[in-house]
Design a protein around this motif. Sequence first.
Motif, PDB file in Angstrom:
ATOM      1  N   SER A 172      -6.419 -28.654 -50.553  1.00 57.69           N
ATOM      2  CA  SER A 172      -6.282 -29.674 -51.606  1.00 57.69           C
ATOM      3  C   SER A 172      -7.081 -29.347 -52.874  1.00 57.69           C
ATOM      4  O   SER A 172      -7.617 -30.250 -53.513  1.00 57.69           O
ATOM      5  CB  SER A 172      -6.657 -31.062 -51.069  1.00 57.69           C
ATOM      6  N   VAL A 173      -7.135 -28.062 -53.225  1.00 57.49           N
ATOM      7  CA  VAL A 173      -7.739 -27.689 -54.513  1.00 57.49           C
ATOM      8  C   VAL A 173      -6.738 -27.999 -55.622  1.00 57.49           C
ATOM      9  O   VAL A 173      -5.564 -27.622 -55.541  1.00 57.49           O
ATOM     10  CB  VAL A 173      -8.119 -26.192 -54.550  1.00 57.49           C
ATOM     11  N   GLU A 193     -10.964 -22.966 -44.981  1.00 60.17           N
ATOM     12  CA  GLU A 193      -9.980 -24.031 -45.188  1.00 60.17           C
ATOM     13  C   GLU A 193     -10.058 -25.040 -44.039  1.00 60.17           C
ATOM     14  O   GLU A 193      -9.462 -24.803 -42.969  1.00 60.17           O
ATOM     15  CB  GLU A 193      -8.566 -23.451 -45.232  1.00 60.17           C
ATOM     16  N   HIS A 230      -3.819 -17.947 -41.282  1.00 57.25           N
ATOM     17  CA  HIS A 230      -3.736 -19.281 -41.892  1.00 57.25           C
ATOM     18  C   HIS A 230      -3.573 -20.323 -40.777  1.00 57.25           C
ATOM     19  O   HIS A 230      -2.908 -20.065 -39.779  1.00 57.25           O
ATOM     20  CB  HIS A 230      -2.558 -19.337 -42.868  1.00 57.25           C
TER      21      HIS A 230
HETATM   22  P1  PGA Z   1      -3.151 -26.948 -50.220  1.00 51.57           P
HETATM   23  O1  PGA Z   1      -3.014 -25.702 -49.227  1.00 51.57           O
HETATM   24  O2  PGA Z   1      -3.826 -26.426 -51.468  1.00 51.57           O
HETATM   25  O3  PGA Z   1      -1.740 -27.396 -50.471  1.00 51.57           O
HETATM   26  O4  PGA Z   1      -3.992 -27.953 -49.531  1.00 51.57           O
HETATM   27  C1  PGA Z   1      -4.030 -24.755 -49.117  1.00 51.57           C
HETATM   28  C2  PGA Z   1      -3.650 -23.685 -48.127  1.00 51.57           C
HETATM   29  O5  PGA Z   1      -2.989 -23.995 -47.134  1.00 51.57           O
HETATM   30  O6  PGA Z   1      -3.993 -22.503 -48.309  1.00 51.57           O
END
Ligand code: PGA
Length: 255
Positions: free
Chosen positions: A217-218, A171, A99
């Motif tokens: 930001s989904v 991402e 990540h």
């Molecule tokens: P978010 O995070 O949906 O809060 O943008 C996504 C992630 O870090 O996997």
Amino acid sequence: MARRPMVAGNWKMYKTAGEGAILVQNLEEHVRDLWEDVEVVVCPPFTALKSVSTVIELDRLQIGLGAQDMHWEPEGAYTGAIAARMLVDLRCDYVIVGHSERREYFGETDATVNKKVHAVFEAGMVPIVCVGESLAVREADETEAFVRSQVRAALEGLTAEQGARVVIAYEPVWAIGTGRTPTPEGANDVARSIRATVGAMFGQPAAMQVRVLYGGSVKPENASTFFVEPDIDGALVGGAALKADSFAEIAEAAR
Ligand code: PGA
């Protein structure tokens, strides 16, 4: 061949063991009928894995379990680290690897990501490998080349069968937790490029099988705009995964 969509919730450093158990119980009420069509996975912090796993087991919930990280060594003197067999013992199916927050704040590199990916498979679990460009890379117009190189490094040395089973989450770093997103078409272009990279490494069947998620930001409001894209097979969700109803709405959108 149709790929089964996946919606995975990355809880990050939120939820105690008790709070996690309640969240997953609430989630089940919403996603009970989805399982045939959508694989729903939760990734709590280490300290909540046991309680969440117990709820999943006792209530026979159709929800998969993942961890957010692990060490690549099977065991050893690594203070603070968690090994694969400890996660298998708690019935984890998945482990998020690489990540961007691990890469940025904890020194994760392409090389350690690759070691972890191998260790996750060796333990019988499946890695959810995160890749994605920073704003600087995007502004230099180097997104696809950058992401391809992250994918190649992360998956190096896997078998074709593993290359087909891995889950890759695209991402963009600048989209995580910011409320900003790429256009769905733009995200799909990168997802297609990731799929092509898997194809070049492991052959066309693996490229057709590998699941590529979008993350960053989904929300319930935008999830379906990503899911209609042909190369996006679901989402890795952060903030919106911390509430049962919003996470369930996203899972529903994936159906
Ligand atoms: P978010 O995070 O949906 O809060 O943008 C996504 C992630 O870090 O996997």
